[in-house]
Design a protein around this motif. Sequence first.
Motif, PDB file in Angstrom:
ATOM      1  N   LEU A  45     105.529  92.362 -63.031  1.00  0.00           N
ATOM      2  CA  LEU A  45     104.615  93.007 -62.094  1.00  0.00           C
ATOM      3  C   LEU A  45     103.958  91.974 -61.184  1.00  0.00           C
ATOM      4  CD1 LEU A  45     103.340  95.782 -61.437  1.00  0.00           C
ATOM      5  CD2 LEU A  45     101.422  95.059 -62.837  1.00  0.00           C
ATOM      6  N   LEU A  46     103.623  90.847 -61.782  1.00  0.00           N
ATOM      7  CA  LEU A  46     102.932  89.807 -61.019  1.00  0.00           C
ATOM      8  C   LEU A  46     103.802  89.308 -59.871  1.00  0.00           C
ATOM      9  CD1 LEU A  46     100.132  88.459 -61.504  1.00  0.00           C
ATOM     10  CD2 LEU A  46     101.419  86.476 -62.314  1.00  0.00           C
ATOM     11  N   ASN A  47     105.118  89.110 -60.166  1.00  0.00           N
ATOM     12  CA  ASN A  47     106.038  88.670 -59.127  1.00  0.00           C
ATOM     13  C   ASN A  47     106.151  89.703 -58.024  1.00  0.00           C
ATOM     14  OD1 ASN A  47     106.566  86.323 -60.452  1.00  0.00           O
ATOM     15  ND2 ASN A  47     108.433  87.071 -61.443  1.00  0.00           N
ATOM     16  N   LEU A  48     106.149  90.972 -58.454  1.00  0.00           N
ATOM     17  CA  LEU A  48     106.259  92.072 -57.497  1.00  0.00           C
ATOM     18  C   LEU A  48     105.083  92.042 -56.528  1.00  0.00           C
ATOM     19  CD1 LEU A  48     108.040  94.650 -57.138  1.00  0.00           C
ATOM     20  CD2 LEU A  48     106.230  95.859 -58.302  1.00  0.00           C
ATOM     21  N   ILE A  49     103.894  91.903 -57.094  1.00  0.00           N
ATOM     22  CA  ILE A  49     102.686  91.877 -56.274  1.00  0.00           C
ATOM     23  C   ILE A  49     102.709  90.671 -55.349  1.00  0.00           C
ATOM     24  CG2 ILE A  49     100.179  91.580 -56.378  1.00  0.00           C
ATOM     25  CD1 ILE A  49     100.279  93.284 -58.958  1.00  0.00           C
ATOM     26  N   LYS A  50     103.180  89.532 -55.897  1.00  0.00           N
ATOM     27  CA  LYS A  50     103.275  88.297 -55.126  1.00  0.00           C
ATOM     28  C   LYS A  50     104.180  88.512 -53.902  1.00  0.00           C
ATOM     29  CE  LYS A  50     103.857  83.639 -57.028  1.00  0.00           C
ATOM     30  NZ  LYS A  50     104.765  82.955 -57.976  1.00  0.00           N
ATOM     31  N   ILE A  51     105.354  89.099 -54.149  1.00  0.00           N
ATOM     32  CA  ILE A  51     106.318  89.317 -53.073  1.00  0.00           C
ATOM     33  C   ILE A  51     105.745  90.268 -52.023  1.00  0.00           C
ATOM     34  CG2 ILE A  51     108.522  90.426 -52.537  1.00  0.00           C
ATOM     35  CD1 ILE A  51     109.573  89.245 -55.187  1.00  0.00           C
ATOM     36  N   ALA A  52     105.121  91.354 -52.494  1.00  0.00           N
ATOM     37  CA  ALA A  52     104.585  92.342 -51.566  1.00  0.00           C
ATOM     38  C   ALA A  52     103.446  91.752 -50.735  1.00  0.00           C
ATOM     39  CB  ALA A  52     104.099  93.569 -52.325  1.00  0.00           C
ATOM     40  N   MET A  53     102.562  91.008 -51.386  1.00  0.00           N
ATOM     41  CA  MET A  53     101.432  90.411 -50.681  1.00  0.00           C
ATOM     42  C   MET A  53     101.914  89.442 -49.607  1.00  0.00           C
ATOM     43  SD  MET A  53      98.530  91.526 -51.287  1.00  0.00           S
ATOM     44  CE  MET A  53      97.218  90.356 -50.975  1.00  0.00           C
ATOM     45  N   ARG A  54     102.934  88.626 -49.981  1.00  0.00           N
ATOM     46  CA  ARG A  54     103.463  87.662 -49.023  1.00  0.00           C
ATOM     47  C   ARG A  54     103.963  88.346 -47.779  1.00  0.00           C
ATOM     48  NH1 ARG A  54     107.129  83.726 -52.686  1.00  0.00           N
ATOM     49  NH2 ARG A  54     105.417  82.565 -53.628  1.00  0.00           N
ATOM     50  N   SER A  55     104.718  89.438 -47.952  1.00  0.00           N
ATOM     51  CA  SER A  55     105.297  90.020 -46.742  1.00  0.00           C
ATOM     52  C   SER A  55     104.241  90.760 -45.931  1.00  0.00           C
ATOM     53  CB  SER A  55     106.504  90.904 -47.062  1.00  0.00           C
ATOM     54  OG  SER A  55     106.132  91.919 -47.915  1.00  0.00           O
TER      55      SER A  55
END
Lengths: 406, 248
Positions: free
Chosen positions: A3-13
Motif C-alpha cells: 500500500l505504501l508503494n502505491l501511495i508513493k507512486i500516486a503522490m509522485r504523479s
Amino acid sequence: MKLLNLIKIAMRSLQKNGMRSFLTMLGIIIGVGSVIALVAIGNGSSQSIQSNIQKLGTNMITIMPEASRDAGVRQGAGSATSLTLSDVGAIQEQVKWVSNVSPVASTQVQVISGNRNWRTSVYGTYPEYFHIRNLSLQAGRLFTVTDGQQLRKVCLVGATVAKELFGSASNVVGRNIRLNNTPFTIIGVLAEKGQSGFGQDQDDIVLAPFATIQSRMLGTTHTSQIYASATSEENVTAAVTAIEKLLRQRHNIMPGAEDDFSIRTMSEIKETLGSVTSALTLLLAAVASISLLVGGVGIMNIMLVSVTERTREIGIRLSVGAKARDILLQFLTESVFLSIIGGLIGVALGMGAAVLVSKMLNWQVVFSTSAVLVSFLFSSAIGVFFGWYPAQKAAKMDPIQALKFD
Amino acid sequence: MNKIIEVQDLRKTFHLDEIKVEALKGIGLEVTEGEFVAVMGTSGSGKSTFMNIAGCLDREFKGKYWLDGIDVTQLSEHQLADIRNKKIGFVFQSYNLLARTTAYENVELPLLYGNIKLSTKQHRETVMEKLADVGLADRYDRYPNQLSGGQQQRVAIARALVSNPAIILADEPTGNLDTRTSYEIMELLQQLNEQGKTILIVTHEQDIAAFTSRKVVFRDGRIVQQQRVDQPKNASRMLQEQLLQEAS
C-alpha cells in the motif's frame, strides 16, 4: 503491491502535474466548501429562530376568542367577547398542567412625558404574565395583586419606551407619565429583550395591572386574550386539551359545534418554523451537492485525459512488472487522493466562508459534524466512483500497444 | 548450463480484419545461461514479435515456451506480470524512462512492483549499486531530460538490472545513439555478460551483432541462420579506436 508503494507512486504523479491536480481538485473544493458553508448558514438561521421562540417561552399557550357573528356576518379573529375573568380563574384552578394564567387587555396608547410622546401598546395583565413571558426587570419592582385590586395607576415600561420618553432607560423609576390622558407612575423598567424572531420590538411596550387598564382605559369587562403557561413543554398538549374541554363546558358549547375560542401554542409555531428551516437547509445542501457531483465529473474528465496522455507510462510500468490491478489501483488512488485532499481543503474553506459570512452579515452559523463527515465521505466516494472508469481503461491496456504509443 | 529461454515451434498469427498475417511460422530457439545473443532481421521478419513473446508481453501464441525452466504458456496474466518483474529486464530503443521522474526513481520502479522484502536501507543500496554499475551514481537525482541519450539508456539498463533478472532483453538498444555512444552501451552490455548476465539483443546492424557471441537471423517469420561468433569484437577496444579517430 504494498500500500505504501502505491501511495508513493500516486503522490509522485500528482506532484508532477501540480497545476492540473489543483484545478481538478477545485471542483471538489468548491462542492464540499459550499455544502459545508450553506449547511452551516442554514442550521444557524434555524437555530436562531428556535432560540427566539425559546425566549418567547415554549410552554406558552395563547387563548383568543373566536370571531364574533352579527346576523351571520363573521368579524375577525378575536373580535368576540366570550372570554371572561372567571374563565381565567377556572383555568387556574382546574387545569393541573397549567402553572400560570393571566388575562391580557391591550390597546394602543399615546404615552406622554413633558414635551415628549410616543405611540406604543399597553398591556393590562396579572403579575403572573411575567413568568409566562419570561420577562425580567432591569430596575424597580413588579406590580402586585394589591396594585390591581386597588386600581392603582402604576406601570412598567420597556426599554424602547423609556428611551423615547426620557432619552435613556436609567433613572426613570418613580417618574410620572400619561397614558392618553391618564397619569401613571413608573414603578419598574423591563430588561431589554431585543427584536423577536418575527421582527417585532419586544421592548416597545407598557405593562400595567389588568384591572387598572380594564376599568380606567378600556371600560370593558371581558378579556381580549388569555395567556397561560404549561408546567413544562411536554405538558403543553395535555394542558391545551384540558383548557379546551373546560372552556367548551363553561361556554355551553354543544358537542359537534365549533369552539368560540382558539388556542395557540408556541410549540406549533416552533414545529412549523422548524420544518420550514430544515426544508431550506435541505434545499441548500441539495444545490451544493450538485456542484459536488459536477466536481466529480471534472475528476473523471481529467483522469480520462491523463490516462490517454500517460499511455506510454502505463506501458513502461506494465513492462517492469506492474499487474493490471496495480495500474487500476494507481489511477484510483490518484483520483481518490484528489478528491480527499480537495475535500479537506473544501471543509476548511467552507468553514472559513461560513465564519466570514457570520462576521460580515452578523448571521448565526452552526457547523454540523454530520455535514462535514457526509460531504467528506461523499467526496471520497466520488473519487472512487468517477475514478473507476478511467482507471479501468488504464488497467486494460495492452502493454505492447502502450509501449508503441507516442 | 541452464536453459534460460527454450522455445519450440512458436507460431503467431495476426488477424487484421479479413487478412491473416503469419508473423512467426514455427520458431525453435534455445538461449543458455551466460550467453550473449543477437537477434537479427529486417523489419517484418518477425523479430519484434518474437521479442514481445520472449518478454512475456504477448501471451497470444501457439507453441512451447519455457523461461528459466517455467512453462510460460500455463501462466495467468497476473503471474506473467510477476515473471516480467523478476525474470526479465527490458531495455528499449527509445529508453522508455518515466518523464519528470529522477534516475533513482526510474531504477527503483521494478522494486516497487515486486513483492520483495527489502529494508529501506537495502532498497536504497540496491538502487544506488545498480546506478553505480552503469556509472551514473552521481546523477541519481537527475531527470531524463537532464541526461544525454547514452546516459538515459544506462539508466534504463540499471532499471533492467535492479531486480536481478534471469535475462536482459534489449530491443535495438543502440538504435537511437551515435556510433561512439553505441559502443559505450555495448561495452557496458559486454561487461555485464562477462559478469554472467544472459543477454538477448535485437539489432539489424552487423557491427553491433559482432559484439555478441551468437547471431540468430530471422526472415519472414522463420529462423534462417544461426551462427556462433568465434571471436566477438571487444567494445572497449572499438571505443578507444573511435575516440582516437575523433581526436585526430
